[in-house]
Motif scaffolding. Sequence first.
Motif, PDB file in Angstrom:
ATOM      1  N   ALA A  87       0.778  -1.305  -0.028  1.00 34.16           N
ATOM      2  CA  ALA A  87      -0.051   0.081   0.032  1.00 34.16           C
ATOM      3  C   ALA A  87       0.923   1.247  -0.003  1.00 34.16           C
ATOM      4  CB  ALA A  87      -1.017   0.118   1.226  1.00 34.16           C
ATOM      5  N   VAL A  88       1.935   1.341   0.854  1.00 32.26           N
ATOM      6  CA  VAL A  88       2.681   2.534   0.970  1.00 32.26           C
ATOM      7  C   VAL A  88       3.421   2.700  -0.382  1.00 32.26           C
ATOM      8  CG1 VAL A  88       4.845   3.155   2.046  1.00 32.26           C
ATOM      9  CG2 VAL A  88       3.118   2.766   3.604  1.00 32.26           C
ATOM     10  N   ASN A  89       3.972   1.528  -0.876  1.00 30.30           N
ATOM     11  CA  ASN A  89       4.673   1.356  -2.217  1.00 30.30           C
ATOM     12  C   ASN A  89       3.600   2.012  -3.223  1.00 30.30           C
ATOM     13  OD1 ASN A  89       7.155   0.815  -1.137  1.00 30.30           O
ATOM     14  ND2 ASN A  89       7.067  -1.156  -1.677  1.00 30.30           N
ATOM     15  N   PHE A  90       2.450   1.965  -3.305  1.00 31.82           N
ATOM     16  CA  PHE A  90       1.733   2.531  -4.274  1.00 31.82           C
ATOM     17  C   PHE A  90       1.197   3.729  -3.991  1.00 31.82           C
ATOM     18  CE2 PHE A  90       1.473  -1.742  -6.095  1.00 31.82           C
ATOM     19  CZ  PHE A  90       1.176  -1.407  -7.296  1.00 31.82           C
ATOM     20  N   ILE A  91       1.056   4.230  -2.560  1.00 30.90           N
ATOM     21  CA  ILE A  91       0.544   5.578  -2.255  1.00 30.90           C
ATOM     22  C   ILE A  91       1.464   6.486  -2.555  1.00 30.90           C
ATOM     23  CG2 ILE A  91      -0.430   6.979  -0.207  1.00 30.90           C
ATOM     24  CD1 ILE A  91      -2.045   4.425   0.426  1.00 30.90           C
ATOM     25  N   LEU A  92       2.811   6.191  -2.082  1.00 24.00           N
ATOM     26  CA  LEU A  92       3.867   7.447  -2.066  1.00 24.00           C
ATOM     27  C   LEU A  92       4.218   7.541  -3.316  1.00 24.00           C
ATOM     28  CD1 LEU A  92       6.478   6.306   0.507  1.00 24.00           C
ATOM     29  CD2 LEU A  92       4.648   8.117   0.729  1.00 24.00           C
ATOM     30  N   PRO A  93       4.411   6.570  -4.493  1.00 18.80           N
ATOM     31  CA  PRO A  93       4.508   7.075  -5.799  1.00 18.80           C
ATOM     32  C   PRO A  93       3.016   7.807  -6.451  1.00 18.80           C
ATOM     33  CG  PRO A  93       5.008   4.603  -5.503  1.00 18.80           C
ATOM     34  CD  PRO A  93       4.330   5.304  -4.340  1.00 18.80           C
ATOM     35  N   PHE A  94       2.125   7.436  -6.135  1.00 21.01           N
ATOM     36  CA  PHE A  94       0.912   8.236  -6.500  1.00 21.01           C
ATOM     37  C   PHE A  94       1.021   9.830  -6.047  1.00 21.01           C
ATOM     38  CE2 PHE A  94      -3.204  10.284  -6.085  1.00 21.01           C
ATOM     39  CZ  PHE A  94      -4.016   9.767  -7.172  1.00 21.01           C
ATOM     40  N   ALA A 110      -5.529  17.094 -14.220  1.00 17.12           N
ATOM     41  CA  ALA A 110      -4.684  16.369 -15.058  1.00 17.12           C
ATOM     42  C   ALA A 110      -3.435  15.582 -14.280  1.00 17.12           C
ATOM     43  CB  ALA A 110      -3.884  17.437 -15.993  1.00 17.12           C
ATOM     44  N   SER A 111      -3.153  16.003 -13.126  1.00 13.09           N
ATOM     45  CA  SER A 111      -1.993  15.371 -12.154  1.00 13.09           C
ATOM     46  C   SER A 111      -2.729  14.334 -11.650  1.00 13.09           C
ATOM     47  CB  SER A 111      -1.674  16.593 -11.039  1.00 13.09           C
ATOM     48  OG  SER A 111      -1.053  17.556 -11.549  1.00 13.09           O
ATOM     49  N   VAL A 112      -3.852  14.357 -11.355  1.00 10.28           N
ATOM     50  CA  VAL A 112      -4.518  12.981 -10.551  1.00 10.28           C
ATOM     51  C   VAL A 112      -4.413  12.085 -11.942  1.00 10.28           C
ATOM     52  CG1 VAL A 112      -6.655  12.148  -9.795  1.00 10.28           C
ATOM     53  CG2 VAL A 112      -5.960  14.199  -8.754  1.00 10.28           C
ATOM     54  N   VAL A 113      -4.886  12.283 -12.990  1.00 14.45           N
ATOM     55  CA  VAL A 113      -5.022  11.441 -13.996  1.00 14.45           C
ATOM     56  C   VAL A 113      -3.611  10.913 -14.262  1.00 14.45           C
ATOM     57  CG1 VAL A 113      -5.292  11.035 -16.609  1.00 14.45           C
ATOM     58  CG2 VAL A 113      -6.842  12.311 -15.247  1.00 14.45           C
ATOM     59  N   LEU A 114      -2.462  11.744 -14.394  1.00 13.64           N
ATOM     60  CA  LEU A 114      -1.132  11.235 -14.630  1.00 13.64           C
ATOM     61  C   LEU A 114      -0.687  10.213 -13.572  1.00 13.64           C
ATOM     62  CD1 LEU A 114       1.766  11.766 -15.664  1.00 13.64           C
ATOM     63  CD2 LEU A 114       2.013  13.351 -13.963  1.00 13.64           C
ATOM     64  N   ALA A 115      -1.183  10.427 -12.055  1.00 11.95           N
ATOM     65  CA  ALA A 115      -0.683   9.472 -11.148  1.00 11.95           C
ATOM     66  C   ALA A 115      -1.446   8.420 -11.235  1.00 11.95           C
ATOM     67  CB  ALA A 115      -0.987  10.191  -9.746  1.00 11.95           C
ATOM     68  N   PHE A 116      -2.816   8.373 -11.469  1.00  8.64           N
ATOM     69  CA  PHE A 116      -3.426   7.013 -11.565  1.00  8.64           C
ATOM     70  C   PHE A 116      -2.851   6.304 -12.902  1.00  8.64           C
ATOM     71  CE2 PHE A 116      -7.159   8.313  -9.064  1.00  8.64           C
ATOM     72  CZ  PHE A 116      -7.159   7.176  -8.218  1.00  8.64           C
ATOM     73  N   GLY A 117      -2.604   7.080 -13.838  1.00 11.83           N
ATOM     74  CA  GLY A 117      -2.276   6.300 -15.335  1.00 11.83           C
ATOM     75  C   GLY A 117      -0.819   5.738 -14.773  1.00 11.83           C
ATOM     76  N   TYR A 118       0.016   6.399 -14.162  1.00 12.47           N
ATOM     77  CA  TYR A 118       1.413   5.980 -13.813  1.00 12.47           C
ATOM     78  C   TYR A 118       1.439   4.741 -12.824  1.00 12.47           C
ATOM     79  CZ  TYR A 118       6.117   5.269 -11.967  1.00 12.47           C
ATOM     80  OH  TYR A 118       7.241   4.757 -11.680  1.00 12.47           O
ATOM     81  N   VAL A 119       0.716   4.929 -11.783  1.00 12.59           N
ATOM     82  CA  VAL A 119       0.943   4.045 -10.521  1.00 12.59           C
ATOM     83  C   VAL A 119       0.085   2.984 -10.875  1.00 12.59           C
ATOM     84  CG1 VAL A 119       0.387   3.724  -8.072  1.00 12.59           C
ATOM     85  CG2 VAL A 119       1.488   5.999  -8.944  1.00 12.59           C
ATOM     86  N   TYR A 120      -1.229   3.081 -11.410  1.00  9.16           N
ATOM     87  CA  TYR A 120      -1.982   1.696 -11.534  1.00  9.16           C
ATOM     88  C   TYR A 120      -2.163   1.237 -12.695  1.00  9.16           C
ATOM     89  CZ  TYR A 120      -3.405   2.443  -6.834  1.00  9.16           C
ATOM     90  OH  TYR A 120      -3.484   2.937  -5.331  1.00  9.16           O
ATOM     91  N   THR A 121      -1.089   1.080 -13.605  1.00  5.96           N
ATOM     92  CA  THR A 121      -0.907   0.616 -14.942  1.00  5.96           C
ATOM     93  C   THR A 121      -0.753  -0.776 -14.795  1.00  5.96           C
ATOM     94  OG1 THR A 121       1.568   0.613 -14.901  1.00  5.96           O
ATOM     95  CG2 THR A 121       0.607   2.333 -15.913  1.00  5.96           C
ATOM     96  N   GLN A 122      -1.301  -1.524 -15.563  1.00  9.83           N
ATOM     97  CA  GLN A 122      -1.363  -3.126 -15.836  1.00  9.83           C
ATOM     98  C   GLN A 122      -0.131  -3.771 -15.259  1.00  9.83           C
ATOM     99  OE1 GLN A 122      -3.733  -5.385 -15.634  1.00  9.83           O
ATOM    100  NE2 GLN A 122      -2.500  -6.874 -15.472  1.00  9.83           N
ATOM    101  N   TYR A 123       1.098  -3.213 -15.829  1.00 11.31           N
ATOM    102  CA  TYR A 123       2.469  -3.727 -15.664  1.00 11.31           C
ATOM    103  C   TYR A 123       2.797  -3.445 -13.974  1.00 11.31           C
ATOM    104  CZ  TYR A 123       7.318  -4.332 -16.163  1.00 11.31           C
ATOM    105  OH  TYR A 123       8.694  -4.877 -15.885  1.00 11.31           O
ATOM    106  N   ASN A 124       2.454  -2.345 -13.358  1.00 14.03           N
ATOM    107  CA  ASN A 124       2.646  -2.267 -11.925  1.00 14.03           C
ATOM    108  C   ASN A 124       1.857  -2.996 -11.198  1.00 14.03           C
ATOM    109  OD1 ASN A 124       4.597  -0.079 -12.519  1.00 14.03           O
ATOM    110  ND2 ASN A 124       3.427   1.574 -12.293  1.00 14.03           N
ATOM    111  N   ILE A 125       0.629  -3.043 -11.486  1.00  9.78           N
ATOM    112  CA  ILE A 125      -0.237  -4.199 -10.864  1.00  9.78           C
ATOM    113  C   ILE A 125      -0.039  -5.480 -10.992  1.00  9.78           C
ATOM    114  CG2 ILE A 125      -2.563  -5.069 -10.525  1.00  9.78           C
ATOM    115  CD1 ILE A 125      -2.363  -2.294  -9.446  1.00  9.78           C
TER     116      ILE A 125
END
Length: 172
Positions: A87-94, A110-125
């Motif tokens: 959780a911390v390893n996903f919240i801090l990068p967000f 746009a920053s929220v979309v950028l953060a979701f797009g980067y952190v919660y990509t299929q590759y990261n999940i």
Amino acid sequence: AVGASLALWWPFIFGGKAMWHDWARTNYSLDYLTQEGWRALGRFPTWSDSYYSGFPFTRTLGGFFNPVVIFFLWTFNTLTAYHLILAVNFILPFLASYAFGRLISLSRAASVVLAFGYVYTQYNINWAHNNLYTNLILITPLFYGILYKSRQIFSWLWISLGAIVAAIGIIS
């Protein structure tokens, strides 16, 4: 936005659920062996007799030298620690991605979309079960933010922050 991240991780941290993936079995057991070694030896174990019939911990994909991992594995039981680390390893990068978006003059939305797009990509999940990988998700937005800022204003502060980020990447 952080609330959405917490909602995603809530069942794992507080609901007793376990994240399941082929490699998660290995990571749970590796974290457990690390905890038991710490408690028995009073220091970080360097060798495991029961992991792959004997294996050095420093060669595993546990990412044990990250301070977040050390704190949670020392403080909580294995499953709770593992999920808190994730959780911390996903919240801090967000948060770092959001800050990077604001730094480059994106709007809040746009920053929220950028953060979701980067952190919660299929590759990261897909690689979320691996602490070594998720420890490093934070490095990219921090590194690019420091690089962007240091090109605008040359200062030893930015060089020092860049060295700290690089050190976190190396020890993770």
